[in-house]
Enzyme design. Sequence first.
Site, PDB file in Angstrom:
ATOM      1  N   ARG A  25       0.875  -1.178   0.000  1.00  0.00           N
ATOM      2  CA  ARG A  25       0.000   0.000   0.000  1.00  0.00           C
ATOM      3  C   ARG A  25       0.906   1.218   0.000  1.00  0.00           C
ATOM      4  NH1 ARG A  25      -5.348   1.446   3.403  1.00  0.00           N
ATOM      5  NH2 ARG A  25      -6.115   0.085   1.736  1.00  0.00           N
ATOM      6  N   GLN A  65     -10.130  -3.962  -3.680  1.00  0.00           N
ATOM      7  CA  GLN A  65     -11.413  -3.443  -3.212  1.00  0.00           C
ATOM      8  C   GLN A  65     -12.511  -3.692  -4.247  1.00  0.00           C
ATOM      9  OE1 GLN A  65     -12.187  -1.668  -0.182  1.00  0.00           O
ATOM     10  NE2 GLN A  65     -14.177  -2.258  -0.951  1.00  0.00           N
TER      11      GLN A  65
HETATM   12  N1   CP Z   1     -11.278  -0.125   2.170  1.00  0.00           N
HETATM   13  C1   CP Z   1      -9.993  -0.187   2.605  1.00  0.00           C
HETATM   14  O1   CP Z   1      -9.052  -0.444   1.849  1.00  0.00           O
HETATM   15  O2   CP Z   1      -9.871   0.007   3.949  1.00  0.00           O
HETATM   16  P1   CP Z   1      -8.516   0.175   4.778  1.00  0.00           P
HETATM   17  O3   CP Z   1      -7.919   1.500   4.404  1.00  0.00           O
HETATM   18  O4   CP Z   1      -8.929   0.096   6.203  1.00  0.00           O
HETATM   19  O5   CP Z   1      -7.575  -0.940   4.394  1.00  0.00           O
HETATM   20  N1  NVA Z   2      -9.919   6.780  -1.530  1.00  0.00           N
HETATM   21  C1  NVA Z   2      -9.534   6.341  -0.211  1.00  0.00           C
HETATM   22  C2  NVA Z   2      -9.758   4.862  -0.065  1.00  0.00           C
HETATM   23  C3  NVA Z   2      -9.449   4.293   1.286  1.00  0.00           C
HETATM   24  C4  NVA Z   2      -9.603   2.816   1.366  1.00  0.00           C
HETATM   25  C5  NVA Z   2      -8.090   6.701   0.066  1.00  0.00           C
HETATM   26  O1  NVA Z   2      -7.263   6.536  -0.840  1.00  0.00           O
HETATM   27  O2  NVA Z   2      -7.795   7.175   1.154  1.00  0.00           O
END
Ligand code: CP
Ligand code: NVA
Length: 311
Positions: free
Chosen positions: A111, A141
Amino acid sequence: MSAVLELKVFAPKHFLDIKDFTYAELRELLVEAAQFKRNRGRSKKPLAGKTLALIFEKPSTRTRVSFEVAMRELGGEVIVLSPRDMQIGRGETIADTAQVLSRYVHGIMLRTDSAAKLHELAAHAGIPIINGLTERSHPCQIMADIFTLEEHRGPIAGQMVAWVGDGNNVAHSWIEAAARFAFPLRLACPAGYAPHPEVLAWAAAEGADVTVVRDPAEAVAGAACVVTDTWISMSDAQDEAAARLAAFAPYQVTAGLVARAAPDAIFMHCLPAHRGEEVSAEVIDGPASVVFDEAENRLHAQKAILAWALG
Ligand code: CP
Ligand code: NVA
């Protein structure tokens, strides 16, 4: 064996974006996901002896826990890493990090707020790389989202999906999914917050039925599913927050807006949610909302991705 064939046979099975896969490949993953869901607690351990590294440059609740539980239930192990504790935090290159980790673990989920970094990692790793969210996309997602929509509404092909709010990373993966799964997608975004032009151009070239409008009521008219996401993503500058809240104020998903969708429309949100901003409490906590099924389905969808990539 020719060099090209050898490369194809031994290339790691990365999961970087929805657009990298055919419909048939994505469908197969969803079929597997449904099997994992049905057989939870009874499934075999296809990843016994395998270790997945989870690298988080940004916070996470769902992605972190669902990947960790998925690996354990598949018989594997995880190592959770933060750049703060790694030498990349002190300037070691992504290329060297990729090659070193490839000698220890069997896959990496990253991430990051840099899609370029994800692609660099994939280019240098000898093991599968999984996109756990970048500023450009969030494919895991959207696999869970398609799975959830189909559980509630049947096959997604031809069903209208309405996205209301920011043309962000999650919206981009929805756009790629619209092309691959053949459903119409209407996005209502304020001026200056439309999806990235490259993503829209890709969708147009693929012949996808993707339209960006200004008016949320126009986007949701007759839709089978209304989706939104935070107005301020993790990769957005904090000093933009006030401007964003002002621009998005007319884009809150309210009960009145959902009433314009199909009578049995569902509401989805990847979470975390901000009640009173992108969605009213009445909608997200109401009968149309499937957000917790959606969160659960991250687990099942990611098991399918992990078993495919690392199995
Ligand atoms: N929806 C999602 O990716 O949630 P997190 O940021 O908690 O991983
Ligand atoms: N669009 C949001 C999604 C979080 C899961 C972000 O990038 O923060």
